[in-house]
Design a protein around this motif. Structure first.
Motif, PDB file in Angstrom:
ATOM      1  N   TRP A 129       0.827  -1.206   0.000  1.00 45.55           N
ATOM      2  CA  TRP A 129       0.000   0.000   0.000  1.00 45.55           C
ATOM      3  C   TRP A 129       0.863   1.259   0.000  1.00 45.55           C
ATOM      4  N   ARG A 130       2.052   1.144   0.590  1.00 49.88           N
ATOM      5  CA  ARG A 130       2.959   2.298   0.614  1.00 49.88           C
ATOM      6  C   ARG A 130       3.424   2.636  -0.801  1.00 49.88           C
ATOM      7  N   ASP A 131       3.786   1.603  -1.572  1.00 49.78           N
ATOM      8  CA  ASP A 131       4.183   1.832  -2.960  1.00 49.78           C
ATOM      9  C   ASP A 131       3.033   2.437  -3.762  1.00 49.78           C
ATOM     10  N   ALA A 132       1.810   1.916  -3.508  1.00 51.23           N
ATOM     11  CA  ALA A 132       0.639   2.417  -4.230  1.00 51.23           C
ATOM     12  C   ALA A 132       0.396   3.895  -3.917  1.00 51.23           C
ATOM     13  N   ALA A 133       0.581   4.274  -2.657  1.00 54.02           N
ATOM     14  CA  ALA A 133       0.388   5.675  -2.267  1.00 54.02           C
ATOM     15  C   ALA A 133       1.417   6.568  -2.955  1.00 54.02           C
ATOM     16  N   VAL A 134       2.693   6.160  -2.907  1.00 51.62           N
ATOM     17  CA  VAL A 134       3.749   6.944  -3.540  1.00 51.62           C
ATOM     18  C   VAL A 134       3.490   7.070  -5.038  1.00 51.62           C
ATOM     19  N   PHE A 135       3.048   5.976  -5.668  1.00 48.27           N
ATOM     20  CA  PHE A 135       2.742   5.996  -7.099  1.00 48.27           C
ATOM     21  C   PHE A 135       1.695   7.053  -7.417  1.00 48.27           C
ATOM     22  N   CYS A 136       0.764   7.276  -6.489  1.00 51.04           N
ATOM     23  CA  CYS A 136      -0.301   8.267  -6.683  1.00 51.04           C
ATOM     24  C   CYS A 136       0.112   9.672  -6.258  1.00 51.04           C
ATOM     25  N   GLY A 137       1.361   9.817  -5.797  1.00 46.09           N
ATOM     26  CA  GLY A 137       1.825  11.132  -5.372  1.00 46.09           C
ATOM     27  C   GLY A 137       1.393  11.491  -3.965  1.00 46.09           C
ATOM     28  N   ILE A 138       1.129  10.478  -3.149  1.00 43.19           N
ATOM     29  CA  ILE A 138       0.650  10.686  -1.781  1.00 43.19           C
ATOM     30  C   ILE A 138       1.675  10.134  -0.804  1.00 43.19           C
ATOM     31  N   SER A 139       1.965  10.889   0.229  1.00 42.86           N
ATOM     32  CA  SER A 139       2.874  10.421   1.265  1.00 42.86           C
ATOM     33  C   SER A 139       2.237   9.266   2.030  1.00 42.86           C
ATOM     34  N   PRO A 140       2.900   8.112   2.136  1.00 39.59           N
ATOM     35  CA  PRO A 140       2.338   7.002   2.912  1.00 39.59           C
ATOM     36  C   PRO A 140       2.053   7.390   4.360  1.00 39.59           C
ATOM     37  N   GLU A 141       2.935   8.197   4.941  1.00 34.31           N
ATOM     38  CA  GLU A 141       2.735   8.626   6.323  1.00 34.31           C
ATOM     39  C   GLU A 141       1.479   9.485   6.452  1.00 34.31           C
ATOM     40  N   GLU A 142       1.260  10.328   5.449  1.00 38.71           N
ATOM     41  CA  GLU A 142       0.064  11.175   5.455  1.00 38.71           C
ATOM     42  C   GLU A 142      -1.204  10.335   5.330  1.00 38.71           C
ATOM     43  N   LEU A 143      -1.175   9.342   4.440  1.00 35.48           N
ATOM     44  CA  LEU A 143      -2.332   8.464   4.273  1.00 35.48           C
ATOM     45  C   LEU A 143      -2.594   7.666   5.539  1.00 35.48           C
ATOM     46  N   GLU A 144      -1.539   7.138   6.135  1.00 37.00           N
ATOM     47  CA  GLU A 144      -1.704   6.346   7.354  1.00 37.00           C
ATOM     48  C   GLU A 144      -2.259   7.197   8.493  1.00 37.00           C
ATOM     49  N   ALA A 145      -1.799   8.442   8.581  1.00 36.42           N
ATOM     50  CA  ALA A 145      -2.290   9.337   9.632  1.00 36.42           C
ATOM     51  C   ALA A 145      -3.780   9.612   9.457  1.00 36.42           C
ATOM     52  N   LYS A 146      -4.207   9.842   8.225  1.00 33.28           N
ATOM     53  CA  LYS A 146      -5.622  10.093   7.966  1.00 33.28           C
ATOM     54  C   LYS A 146      -6.456   8.837   8.229  1.00 33.28           C
ATOM     55  N   ALA A 147      -5.918   7.678   7.850  1.00 34.32           N
ATOM     56  CA  ALA A 147      -6.641   6.436   8.084  1.00 34.32           C
ATOM     57  C   ALA A 147      -6.798   6.164   9.575  1.00 34.32           C
ATOM     58  N   SER A 148      -5.747   6.438  10.340  1.00 33.69           N
ATOM     59  CA  SER A 148      -5.803   6.211  11.788  1.00 33.69           C
ATOM     60  C   SER A 148      -6.758   7.182  12.476  1.00 33.69           C
ATOM     61  N   ARG A 149      -6.738   8.424  12.038  1.00 33.00           N
ATOM     62  CA  ARG A 149      -7.564   9.446  12.700  1.00 33.00           C
ATOM     63  C   ARG A 149      -9.021   9.405  12.268  1.00 33.00           C
ATOM     64  N   PHE A 150      -9.246   9.249  10.951  1.00 36.08           N
ATOM     65  CA  PHE A 150     -10.607   9.358  10.437  1.00 36.08           C
ATOM     66  C   PHE A 150     -11.208   8.024   9.986  1.00 36.08           C
ATOM     67  N   GLY A 151     -10.367   6.999   9.863  1.00 34.72           N
ATOM     68  CA  GLY A 151     -10.831   5.721   9.339  1.00 34.72           C
ATOM     69  C   GLY A 151     -12.052   5.139  10.031  1.00 34.72           C
ATOM     70  N   PRO A 152     -12.044   5.039  11.361  1.00 34.62           N
ATOM     71  CA  PRO A 152     -13.205   4.457  12.044  1.00 34.62           C
ATOM     72  C   PRO A 152     -14.516   5.178  11.749  1.00 34.62           C
ATOM     73  N   ALA A 153     -14.493   6.503  11.761  1.00 35.07           N
ATOM     74  CA  ALA A 153     -15.716   7.261  11.472  1.00 35.07           C
ATOM     75  C   ALA A 153     -16.125   7.090  10.011  1.00 35.07           C
ATOM     76  N   LEU A 154     -15.151   7.072   9.109  1.00 33.92           N
ATOM     77  CA  LEU A 154     -15.464   6.884   7.692  1.00 33.92           C
ATOM     78  C   LEU A 154     -16.049   5.494   7.455  1.00 33.92           C
ATOM     79  N   MET A 155     -15.512   4.500   8.155  1.00 29.58           N
ATOM     80  CA  MET A 155     -16.037   3.148   8.001  1.00 29.58           C
ATOM     81  C   MET A 155     -17.450   3.028   8.572  1.00 29.58           C
ATOM     82  N   GLU A 156     -17.763   3.822   9.570  1.00 29.62           N
ATOM     83  CA  GLU A 156     -19.140   3.827  10.099  1.00 29.62           C
ATOM     84  C   GLU A 156     -20.105   4.272   9.005  1.00 29.62           C
ATOM     85  N   ALA A 157     -19.709   5.286   8.245  1.00 29.25           N
ATOM     86  CA  ALA A 157     -20.551   5.768   7.148  1.00 29.25           C
ATOM     87  C   ALA A 157     -20.681   4.712   6.056  1.00 29.25           C
TER      88      ALA A 157
END
Length: 218
Positions: A129-157
């Motif tokens: 997933w880290r390679d996939a994020a970099v390929f899309c021009g997204i920092s893996p650390e940034e994606l992981e931070a958003k997933a950790s912070r907002f993931g549970p609420a987003l999954m509720e939706a």
């Protein structure tokens, strides 16, 4: 003089914004009506983040989206809940984490989600997933931070959407209705194409039906 200034302040701060919002309401309604009149078709793909057949549904939906005009694609990672209301997945915590990342991608990088999923499929190892994020021009650390912070609420939706649609396993909806044509590209293509306005439909070349597997072997 003071009363006049106060009145002007009241008008500028309270009355004027209200009037502006009332004036803008018809334009918003017209925009919504215009979107509906445009005859767009929405495909929704629900799948478990580490399920092969479910991924096939994504690839089918993505291919149809690219082929037809006016088609939107929504992607929803499926998770279940146990008796305690905790997230659970058939393939354990890695699948839960993967689902959170997909949900975060959909929310914060929506236009890049199909590209990310295609890249992820080509990087199938645990940290791919880290390679996939970099390929899309997204920092893996940034994606992981958003997933950790907002993931549970987003999954509720996402969970609520799946529950409302009656989806409990990998599935495709077309404008909210279940697609029942199976994991076949042309079947999905035709189902979506038929939902488009006549002017937007894509004509396909006529061809003889392919022989059945039994006849082909004979």
């Amino acid at each position: 003089m003071k009363r006049s200034l106060k009145f002007r302040f009241f008008v500028s701060c309270f009355i004027f914004p209200v009037l502006c919002s009332l004036v803008s309401m018809p334009s918003r309604a017209a925009a919504a009506a215009g979107g509906a009149a445009a005859g767009k078709v929405r495909i929704e793909v629900f799948f478990e983040a580490m399920d092969g057949p479910g991924w096939q549904l994504f690839f089918l939906g993505d291919a149809v989206r690219k082929r037809l005009p006016g088609v939107e694609l929504g992607i929803y990672p499926l998770l279940a809940k146990n008796d305690k209301g905790e997230w659970e997945a058939k393939r354990g915590q890695p699948e839960i984490d993967e689902s959170m990342r997909i949900a975060a991608m959909a929310k914060f990088y929506g236009d890049k989600l199909p590209l990310y999923l295609n890249a992820r499929s080509l990087s199938p190892w645990a940290e791919g997933w880290r390679d996939a994020a970099v390929f899309c021009g997204i920092s893996p650390e940034e994606l992981e931070a958003k997933a950790s912070r907002f993931g549970p609420a987003l999954m509720e939706a996402v969970y609520a959407r799946a529950q409302k649609a009656g989806v409990t396993a990998a599935a495709v909806l077309i404008n909210g209705a279940p697609y029942e044509g199976g994991p076949r590209l042309l079947a999905l293509f035709e189902a979506v194409n038929d939902k488009l306005p006549a002017a937007k439909r894509v004509a396909m070349p006529k061809t003889a039906a392919a022989p059945s597997p039994a006849k082909a072997k004979g």
